[in-house]
Design a protein around this motif. Structure first.
Motif, PDB file in Angstrom:
ATOM      1  N   ALA A  14     -17.909  37.006  -8.277  1.00 48.00           N
ATOM      2  CA  ALA A  14     -18.113  35.839  -7.413  1.00 48.00           C
ATOM      3  C   ALA A  14     -17.316  35.977  -6.125  1.00 48.00           C
ATOM      4  CB  ALA A  14     -17.715  34.566  -8.157  1.00 48.00           C
ATOM      5  N   GLU A  15     -16.057  36.348  -6.254  1.00 49.37           N
ATOM      6  CA  GLU A  15     -15.195  36.460  -5.067  1.00 49.37           C
ATOM      7  C   GLU A  15     -15.719  37.512  -4.088  1.00 49.37           C
ATOM      8  OE1 GLU A  15     -12.285  37.664  -2.330  1.00 49.37           O
ATOM      9  OE2 GLU A  15     -12.789  38.942  -4.035  1.00 49.37           O
ATOM     10  N   HIS A  16     -16.200  38.639  -4.610  1.00 49.40           N
ATOM     11  CA  HIS A  16     -16.666  39.716  -3.739  1.00 49.40           C
ATOM     12  C   HIS A  16     -18.045  39.432  -3.156  1.00 49.40           C
ATOM     13  CE1 HIS A  16     -13.753  43.111  -3.866  1.00 49.40           C
ATOM     14  NE2 HIS A  16     -13.280  42.394  -4.865  1.00 49.40           N
ATOM     15  N   ALA A  17     -18.929  38.832  -3.944  1.00 50.57           N
ATOM     16  CA  ALA A  17     -20.302  38.611  -3.478  1.00 50.57           C
ATOM     17  C   ALA A  17     -20.410  37.429  -2.523  1.00 50.57           C
ATOM     18  CB  ALA A  17     -21.221  38.394  -4.680  1.00 50.57           C
ATOM     19  N   PHE A  18     -19.642  36.369  -2.780  1.00 52.56           N
ATOM     20  CA  PHE A  18     -19.777  35.153  -1.995  1.00 52.56           C
ATOM     21  C   PHE A  18     -18.669  34.969  -0.960  1.00 52.56           C
ATOM     22  CE2 PHE A  18     -21.410  33.679  -6.343  1.00 52.56           C
ATOM     23  CZ  PHE A  18     -22.691  34.151  -6.086  1.00 52.56           C
ATOM     24  N   GLY A  19     -17.593  35.731  -1.105  1.00 47.61           N
ATOM     25  CA  GLY A  19     -16.458  35.526  -0.226  1.00 47.61           C
ATOM     26  C   GLY A  19     -15.579  34.365  -0.649  1.00 47.61           C
ATOM     27  N   TYR A  20     -15.920  33.747  -1.757  1.00 47.16           N
ATOM     28  CA  TYR A  20     -15.146  32.648  -2.334  1.00 47.16           C
ATOM     29  C   TYR A  20     -15.014  32.883  -3.833  1.00 47.16           C
ATOM     30  CZ  TYR A  20     -16.513  30.207   1.966  1.00 47.16           C
ATOM     31  OH  TYR A  20     -16.727  29.854   3.274  1.00 47.16           O
ATOM     32  N   ALA A  21     -13.837  32.626  -4.371  1.00 49.00           N
ATOM     33  CA  ALA A  21     -13.636  32.724  -5.812  1.00 49.00           C
ATOM     34  C   ALA A  21     -14.152  31.457  -6.491  1.00 49.00           C
ATOM     35  CB  ALA A  21     -12.149  32.910  -6.122  1.00 49.00           C
ATOM     36  N   LEU A  22     -14.124  31.450  -7.805  1.00 50.78           N
ATOM     37  CA  LEU A  22     -14.412  30.225  -8.530  1.00 50.78           C
ATOM     38  C   LEU A  22     -13.318  29.207  -8.249  1.00 50.78           C
ATOM     39  CD1 LEU A  22     -15.575  31.577 -12.015  1.00 50.78           C
ATOM     40  CD2 LEU A  22     -16.991  30.897 -10.072  1.00 50.78           C
ATOM     41  N   LEU A  23     -13.692  27.964  -8.179  1.00 55.93           N
ATOM     42  CA  LEU A  23     -12.748  26.895  -7.884  1.00 55.93           C
ATOM     43  C   LEU A  23     -11.610  26.886  -8.904  1.00 55.93           C
ATOM     44  CD1 LEU A  23     -12.265  24.373  -6.046  1.00 55.93           C
ATOM     45  CD2 LEU A  23     -13.430  23.043  -7.828  1.00 55.93           C
ATOM     46  N   GLY A  24     -10.381  26.870  -8.408  1.00 59.86           N
ATOM     47  CA  GLY A  24      -9.212  26.794  -9.273  1.00 59.86           C
ATOM     48  C   GLY A  24      -8.738  28.109  -9.839  1.00 59.86           C
ATOM     49  N   ASP A  25      -9.375  29.223  -9.483  1.00 62.36           N
ATOM     50  CA  ASP A  25      -8.991  30.523 -10.041  1.00 62.36           C
ATOM     51  C   ASP A  25      -7.680  30.990  -9.406  1.00 62.36           C
ATOM     52  OD1 ASP A  25      -8.705  33.219 -10.802  1.00 62.36           O
ATOM     53  OD2 ASP A  25     -10.877  33.523 -10.861  1.00 62.36           O
ATOM     54  N   PRO A  26      -6.585  31.060 -10.175  1.00 65.59           N
ATOM     55  CA  PRO A  26      -5.289  31.402  -9.591  1.00 65.59           C
ATOM     56  C   PRO A  26      -5.104  32.897  -9.336  1.00 65.59           C
ATOM     57  CG  PRO A  26      -5.031  31.074 -11.937  1.00 65.59           C
ATOM     58  CD  PRO A  26      -6.472  30.766 -11.611  1.00 65.59           C
ATOM     59  N   VAL A  27      -5.974  33.728  -9.886  1.00 69.10           N
ATOM     60  CA  VAL A  27      -5.833  35.183  -9.751  1.00 69.10           C
ATOM     61  C   VAL A  27      -6.677  35.717  -8.598  1.00 69.10           C
ATOM     62  CG1 VAL A  27      -6.132  37.423 -10.894  1.00 69.10           C
ATOM     63  CG2 VAL A  27      -5.302  35.444 -12.200  1.00 69.10           C
ATOM     64  N   TYR A  28      -7.945  35.332  -8.546  1.00 66.19           N
ATOM     65  CA  TYR A  28      -8.853  35.879  -7.544  1.00 66.19           C
ATOM     66  C   TYR A  28      -9.102  34.899  -6.387  1.00 66.19           C
ATOM     67  CZ  TYR A  28      -9.369  38.983 -11.464  1.00 66.19           C
ATOM     68  OH  TYR A  28      -9.085  39.843 -12.505  1.00 66.19           O
ATOM     69  N   GLY A  29      -8.582  33.706  -6.514  1.00 71.13           N
ATOM     70  CA  GLY A  29      -8.645  32.705  -5.449  1.00 71.13           C
ATOM     71  C   GLY A  29      -7.304  32.011  -5.388  1.00 71.13           C
ATOM     72  N   HIS A  30      -7.322  30.705  -5.602  1.00 69.41           N
ATOM     73  CA  HIS A  30      -6.057  29.953  -5.644  1.00 69.41           C
ATOM     74  C   HIS A  30      -6.270  28.658  -6.416  1.00 69.41           C
ATOM     75  CE1 HIS A  30      -7.714  27.272  -2.535  1.00 69.41           C
ATOM     76  NE2 HIS A  30      -8.110  28.379  -1.911  1.00 69.41           N
ATOM     77  N   LYS A  31      -5.199  28.091  -6.887  1.00 70.52           N
ATOM     78  CA  LYS A  31      -5.268  26.817  -7.582  1.00 70.52           C
ATOM     79  C   LYS A  31      -5.755  25.744  -6.615  1.00 70.52           C
ATOM     80  CE  LYS A  31      -1.725  27.765 -11.066  1.00 70.52           C
ATOM     81  NZ  LYS A  31      -0.451  27.299 -11.682  1.00 70.52           N
ATOM     82  N   ASP A  32      -6.354  24.683  -7.179  1.00 69.37           N
ATOM     83  CA  ASP A  32      -6.921  23.615  -6.361  1.00 69.37           C
ATOM     84  C   ASP A  32      -6.572  22.282  -6.997  1.00 69.37           C
ATOM     85  OD1 ASP A  32      -9.104  21.655  -5.421  1.00 69.37           O
ATOM     86  OD2 ASP A  32      -9.535  23.406  -4.178  1.00 69.37           O
ATOM     87  N   ALA A  33      -6.122  21.348  -6.188  1.00 69.48           N
ATOM     88  CA  ALA A  33      -5.669  20.059  -6.708  1.00 69.48           C
ATOM     89  C   ALA A  33      -6.786  19.251  -7.366  1.00 69.48           C
ATOM     90  CB  ALA A  33      -5.046  19.242  -5.574  1.00 69.48           C
ATOM     91  N   ARG A  34      -8.035  19.596  -7.073  1.00 71.57           N
ATOM     92  CA  ARG A  34      -9.159  18.844  -7.645  1.00 71.57           C
ATOM     93  C   ARG A  34      -9.408  19.173  -9.106  1.00 71.57           C
ATOM     94  NH1 ARG A  34     -13.355  20.408  -2.945  1.00 71.57           N
ATOM     95  NH2 ARG A  34     -12.041  22.284  -3.034  1.00 71.57           N
ATOM     96  N   VAL A  35      -8.916  20.312  -9.562  1.00 72.34           N
ATOM     97  CA  VAL A  35      -9.201  20.755 -10.930  1.00 72.34           C
ATOM     98  C   VAL A  35      -7.945  21.321 -11.577  1.00 72.34           C
ATOM     99  CG1 VAL A  35     -11.637  21.236 -10.476  1.00 72.34           C
ATOM    100  CG2 VAL A  35      -9.941  23.035 -10.110  1.00 72.34           C
ATOM    101  N   GLY A  36      -7.987  21.421 -12.896  1.00 68.95           N
ATOM    102  CA  GLY A  36      -6.829  21.935 -13.610  1.00 68.95           C
ATOM    103  C   GLY A  36      -7.040  23.298 -14.231  1.00 68.95           C
ATOM    104  N   ARG A  37      -8.111  23.975 -13.816  1.00 74.72           N
ATOM    105  CA  ARG A  37      -8.410  25.291 -14.401  1.00 74.72           C
ATOM    106  C   ARG A  37      -9.390  26.044 -13.516  1.00 74.72           C
ATOM    107  NH1 ARG A  37     -13.694  25.451 -18.023  1.00 74.72           N
ATOM    108  NH2 ARG A  37     -14.542  23.351 -17.798  1.00 74.72           N
ATOM    109  N   THR A  38      -9.671  27.292 -13.882  1.00 80.16           N
ATOM    110  CA  THR A  38     -10.761  28.050 -13.279  1.00 80.16           C
ATOM    111  C   THR A  38     -12.067  27.464 -13.774  1.00 80.16           C
ATOM    112  OG1 THR A  38      -9.419  30.056 -13.225  1.00 80.16           O
ATOM    113  CG2 THR A  38     -11.799  30.335 -13.031  1.00 80.16           C
ATOM    114  N   MET A  39     -12.954  27.083 -12.864  1.00 83.83           N
ATOM    115  CA  MET A  39     -14.153  26.334 -13.244  1.00 83.83           C
ATOM    116  C   MET A  39     -15.295  27.267 -13.674  1.00 83.83           C
ATOM    117  SD  MET A  39     -13.205  23.263 -13.173  1.00 83.83           S
ATOM    118  CE  MET A  39     -14.678  22.246 -13.128  1.00 83.83           C
TER     119      MET A  39
END
Length: 218
Positions: free
Chosen positions: A161-186
């Motif tokens: 997802a991160e490589h194909a779209f330029g965005y990681a999954l929401l909340g992913d702390p490894v390939y993106g970053h944590k997000d206040a809207r969620v408590g996990r990788t979605m």
């Protein structure tokens, strides 16, 4: 009794709806895991069921359990022979432009003292293919995407997802970053189909989790 929902049951298999945040194996630091529930998941059988495959701790949804060693061997062979269909729903932390596509990027595991282990795209990695379809554009610039992995590499959907779209999954702390809207990788394992020669297919669907619904994915 267990508070884990059983989505499918017969004499050799269970499919459960694994809650987000529950690891399959006991963490080294201790804490809750699926092992705390296997006695209750006997459901009248003598043997405790065993997980056939893996879901990340954060990932919710369909998890196949074998109820005896012969079934475990048969299901392992089904995964190797690509007789298992897995469907995931993921919320991408950005806009996805196309409606559908396939991602063919080999993956390799690396480790460093600073960041720990993770998967990266590498020519020398193992072949990894994920098919995807955009399901909905959500508020806040998010996108609901259905993923159908053809291979089963560790963190495959997350890296692809991160490589194909330029965005990681929401909340992913490894390939993106944590997000206040969620408590996990979605990421949610929404459906599972296991072909069984001479027997009916194992089919299961896991309901949409509350945290997905709160973001408008329902």
């Amino acid at each position: 009794m267990t508070d884990i929902s059983v989505l499918y049951e017969d004499g050799e298999a269970l499919v459960i709806d694994k809650p987000a945040g529950l690891p399959i194996e006991r963490p080294r630091r201790g804490g809750a895991s699926l092992e705390d529930h296997v006695e209750a998941l006997k459901l009248g059988f003598q043997r405790a069921p065993v997980a056939v495959h893996r879901l990340d701790t954060d990932t919710s949804g369909c998890l196949l359990l074998a109820r005896n060693p012969k079934a475990l061997k048969r299901f392992n062979a089904a995964f190797q022979d690509k007789l298992v269909g897995k469907t995931y729903l993921g919320i991408v932390a950005g806009a996805v432009q196309d409606d559908e596509g396939s991602i063919d990027l080999a993956l390799k595991k690396i480790s460093s003292k600073e960041r720990g282990w993770r998967m990266i795209v590498a020519r020398a990695g193992k072949p990894s293919i994920t098919h995807w379809t955009k399901r909905a554009e959500l508020q806040g610039g998010l996108t609901l995407v259905e993923f159908r992995p053809e291979t089963g590499r560790t963190h495959q959907i997350r890296v692809h997802a991160e490589h194909a779209f330029g965005y990681a999954l929401l909340g992913d702390p490894v390939y993106g970053h944590k997000d206040a809207r969620v408590g996990r990788t979605m990421l949610h394992a929404s459906a599972l189909v296991v072909e069984r020669p001479g027997k009916p297919d194992i089919t299961a669907q896991a309901p949409l989790p509350e945290d997905f619904a709160r973001l408008g994915a329902g």
